[in-house]
Design a protein around this motif. Structure first.
Motif, short mmCIF file in Angstrom:
data_model
loop_
_atom_site.label_atom_id
_atom_site.label_comp_id
_atom_site.label_asym_id
_atom_site.label_seq_id
_atom_site.Cartn_x
_atom_site.Cartn_y
_atom_site.Cartn_z
N UNK A 139 38.84 50.06 6.77
CA UNK A 139 40.10 49.82 7.11
C UNK A 139 41.02 50.74 6.40
N UNK A 140 41.93 51.21 6.85
CA UNK A 140 42.61 52.46 6.30
C UNK A 140 43.93 51.70 5.86
N UNK A 141 44.36 50.38 6.39
CA UNK A 141 45.42 49.95 5.85
C UNK A 141 45.32 48.28 5.49
N UNK A 142 45.96 48.12 4.37
CA UNK A 142 46.16 46.68 4.18
C UNK A 142 46.91 45.66 5.07
N UNK A 143 47.72 46.48 5.60
CA UNK A 143 48.60 45.48 6.69
C UNK A 143 47.55 45.08 8.06
N UNK A 144 46.63 45.98 8.49
CA UNK A 144 46.01 45.56 9.42
C UNK A 144 44.91 44.27 9.04
N UNK A 161 51.18 68.15 19.44
CA UNK A 161 51.68 66.70 20.13
C UNK A 161 50.60 66.00 20.66
N UNK A 162 49.14 65.88 19.80
CA UNK A 162 48.06 65.17 20.20
C UNK A 162 48.69 63.75 20.13
N UNK A 163 48.65 63.10 21.12
CA UNK A 163 49.13 61.46 21.02
C UNK A 163 47.80 60.56 21.97
N UNK A 164 46.79 61.17 22.26
CA UNK A 164 45.44 60.50 22.84
C UNK A 164 45.87 60.17 24.33
N UNK A 165 46.82 60.84 24.88
CA UNK A 165 47.00 60.65 26.43
C UNK A 165 46.16 61.76 27.30
N UNK A 166 46.48 61.63 28.66
CA UNK A 166 45.85 62.76 29.33
C UNK A 166 46.63 63.93 29.17
N UNK A 167 48.08 63.83 29.23
CA UNK A 167 48.69 65.08 29.23
C UNK A 167 48.44 65.84 27.60
N UNK A 182 45.56 65.01 25.12
CA UNK A 182 44.38 64.26 24.33
C UNK A 182 44.36 64.65 22.96
N UNK A 183 43.76 63.66 22.47
CA UNK A 183 43.40 63.66 20.94
C UNK A 183 42.11 64.66 20.59
N UNK A 184 42.18 65.49 19.83
CA UNK A 184 41.09 66.28 19.67
C UNK A 184 40.30 65.55 18.37
N UNK A 185 39.10 65.02 18.75
CA UNK A 185 38.21 64.15 17.69
C UNK A 185 36.86 64.69 17.61
N UNK A 186 36.70 65.71 16.48
CA UNK A 186 35.54 66.55 16.31
C UNK A 186 34.36 65.53 16.45
N UNK A 187 33.03 65.70 16.93
CA UNK A 187 32.09 64.84 16.97
C UNK A 187 31.60 64.63 15.59
N UNK A 208 32.93 60.90 8.41
CA UNK A 208 34.06 60.38 8.06
C UNK A 208 35.39 60.63 8.66
N UNK A 209 35.44 62.03 9.02
CA UNK A 209 36.66 62.38 9.67
C UNK A 209 36.66 61.97 11.26
N UNK A 210 35.45 61.91 11.59
CA UNK A 210 35.04 61.29 13.12
C UNK A 210 35.61 59.93 13.08
N UNK A 211 35.13 58.94 12.31
CA UNK A 211 35.22 57.54 12.18
C UNK A 211 36.84 57.51 11.98
N UNK A 212 37.33 58.19 11.24
CA UNK A 212 38.97 57.99 10.92
C UNK A 212 39.78 58.17 12.32
N UNK A 213 39.17 59.45 12.78
CA UNK A 213 40.07 59.74 13.98
C UNK A 213 39.86 58.72 15.28
N UNK A 214 38.41 58.40 15.34
CA UNK A 214 38.01 57.57 16.49
C UNK A 214 38.59 56.26 16.45
N UNK A 215 38.86 55.49 15.23
CA UNK A 215 39.21 54.32 15.00
C UNK A 215 40.95 54.47 15.20
N UNK A 216 41.41 55.56 15.11
CA UNK A 216 43.00 55.56 15.18
C UNK A 216 43.20 55.70 16.62
#
Length: 574
Positions: free
Chosen positions: A108-113, A339-345, A347-352, A556-564
């Motif tokens: 968990x990257x944020x105490x708020x969650x 402008x990667x925001x995880x949409x079709x227009x 997409x977010x680049x999440x390296x394997x 670790x980088x993958x997990x962070x971006x995947x969970x985002x």
């Protein structure tokens, strides 16, 4: 009088014509919307029926997962009780670790969650991956994604839709640990066995394969939903049509796609005009009437593929190359990676995920370790046609021939080629590797070539630690996990000058080259020679540069971006 009648009839006719024209115009405007609304109601009705019929199975799946969780906790609770008498402080530490979820790592990257209770979400995430036992890079992404999801939401259930009936859950998780060194929390993993996987097998469609597999995925997707309707549905294998169908049947179920490579791309269409023969298996096939028909078919399919892709809520791509094509096909090709925001227009680049950390801690790269390196070229890839093993075999044969003609190498050890990869049993893969062995024999390199099928991770690790050069021959490799493994292990890379290796991996980050890129047999052979002939100091320097470059692709980088990105779907499902 007669003239007046004509005038009246003429006006009546014009009025009727205008009325008919108006009705036709209104129909043309609103009929598609009306049809869409009717179809939407039909699909939602079917989805409601599916939910009703699978409700009891859903309750059973949840109950079984909770029961297994309790059974799993009993030994740990007993151990905790014993340790309590020894040290209260130790027990408190154990509680802190346990509360972080399976694996004992709180991602968990944020105490708020945590404060909002988001980590307490206990829904079902469905992973659509019909070939989850294939053992390739795509499967590493799947299981690493499951592990990251388990750690983030310990109470959530990860349901894997698979067609691997011959493997039960215990065996599957054991293989995941053996092959990828990924340990999963068994109670919250369930396997849902598909009976229709044959409909997405390429060999089932000798003609119009892309369309056949895509429509076949709708059958397999329907099969999946009749087993269990998840709260979040994620495709990790590339079947975009199933995600669109999910939105039609269950509009309230958020959908996500992790795209390893586009089903069709502008590069594929362009390869029809390629005369060099290096741009994939369809290179140069766009000539004549058959070629024109194929081109038009691909163009129409690309439009359909783009329309389907725009139905997906969250889109992740494994490389910059894949993201560029998805932006073009699914959304706005003018969008940028900024402008990667995880949409079709956009997409977010999440390296394997790649075992960079483990490779760094296990394999040393310095002057001392250089003495144990052997003149071995290592190619780690699934034994499938698209991996272009024949190019590597022919290039290696040419390299050996040129080396044998050079008296400088008369007393030096003979270089060897080691090919490691998974083979899907009872599939064309077995025939493919048989043909590769025949080719090695015909090229007279059989004694210098080793094939290792379905090798365990320790075996792969051993070869990564002793080989000198890492090879990848696939044209437009969408990313290239094995290439990152080469870099992390300190191998000098020789990869195809295209796709992910060119765009993201084997690049100069400002302090020098991290490997070689090639396209033809001649270029690959020359690169093999150049890599092995480097002075020792430069070899070590290039290995270390490559290793630093690989730090961009850690688990670790993958997990962070995947969970985002997955967090967006979970929040939408709450």
């Amino acid at each position: 009088m007669f003239g007046g009648d004509i005038f009246i009839l003429t006006m009546a006719f014009l009025s009727n014509a205008i009325l008919v024209t108006f009705i036709l115009a209104v129909t043309a405007i609103f009929l598609p919307q009306l049809s869409g609304s009717v179809l939407g109601l039909i699909f939602r009705g079917v989805g409601w029926l599916i939910r009703q019929r699978t409700r009891s199975r859903r309750e059973y799946v949840i109950a079984r997962a909770r029961s297994e969780e309790e059974e799993h906790r009993k030994p740990r609770q007993k151990a905790s009780s014993n340790s309590l008498s020894r040290s209260q402080a130790e027990d408190e530490d154990w509680e802190k670790v346990d509360s972080s979820g399976p694996g004992g790592v709180n991602t968990t990257t944020s105490s708020d969650s945590s404060a909002s209770g988001d980590d307490e979400w206990d829904g079902i995430i469905g992973f659509f991956h019909p070939f989850c036992n294939a053992g390739g890079g795509g499967e590493r992404v799947l299981w690493e994604a499951v592990r990251a999801t388990q750690k983030r939401w310990p109470k959530a259930i990860c349901a894997i839709y698979t067609g691997d009936h011959e493997v039960n859950k215990a065996t599957m998780l054991e293989r995941v640990e053996t092959r990828f060194n990924i340990q999963l929390h068994a109670p919250t993993v369930i396997l849902l066995y598909l009976t229709t996987r044959k409909y997405v097998v390429a060999s089932s469609y000798p003609y119009m394969t892309l369309l056949g597999q895509s429509l076949g995925s709708l059958i397999v997707g329907y099969d999946a939903f009749t087993l269990l309707v998840p709260d979040v549905f994620v495709d990790t294998m590339g079947y975009a049509f199933t995600l669109a169908m999910c939105k039609w049947l269950f509009p309230d179920v958020p959908t996500g796609a992790y795209v390893h490579y586009p089903t069709i791309s502008t590069d594929m269409i362009a390869s029809l005009d390629d005369d060099t023969g290096v741009q994939g298996i369809n290179s140069g096939t766009g000539k004549g009437l058959k070629g024109k028909v194929k081109r038009r078919y691909w163009q129409l399919f690309a439009q359909l593929y783009g329309w389907v892709g725009r139905h997906i809520d969250v889109v992740m791509c494994n490389s910059s190359w894949t993201a560029a094509h998805i932006r073009t096909l699914w959304g706005n090709e003018k969008a940028t990676t900024e402008t990667e925001n995880g949409t079709a227009s956009s997409p977010a680049v999440v390296f394997p995920p790649t075992a960079v950390t483990e490779l760094e801690s296990t394999i040393t790269v310095d002057a001392e370790s250089e003495k144990s390196r052997q003149p071995v070229l290592l190619y780690i890839a699934q034994f499938r046609p698209e991996k272009n093993h024949p190019l590597v075999l022919r290039s290696f044969a040419r390299f050996l021939q040129e080396r044998q003609n050079n008296p400088t190498y008369a007393n030096q050890p003979q270089p060897r080629l080691v090919l490691i990869g998974s083979v899907r049993h009872a599939s064309p893969d077995e025939t493919h590797i048989y043909n590769l062995r025949l080719l090695a024999h015909e090229l007279r390199i059989r004694d210098q070539t080793t094939f290792l099928c379905d090798a365990a991770w320790p075996t792969v690790l051993s070869h990564l630690g002793t080989a000198s050069v890492g090879v990848n021959g696939m044209w437009n490799e969408h990313f290239g996990i094995c290439v990152v493994e080469y870099q992390a292990a300190g191998l000098i890379c020789v990869t195809h000058d295209s796709g992910g290796p060119r765009e993201d991996i084997v690049i100069d980050l400002g302090d020098g080259a991290t490997g070689f890129r090639a396209e033809t047999e001649e270029q690959f052979a020359a690169s093999f020679e150049a890599a092995l002939a480097l002075p020792e100091a430069e070899k070590i320097a290039m290995r270390q540069r490559a290793r630093r470059s690989a730090l961009r692709f850690t688990e670790e980088e993958f997990a962070k971006k995947w969970l985002g990105q997955i967090t967006k779907l979970v929040q939408a499902a709450r």
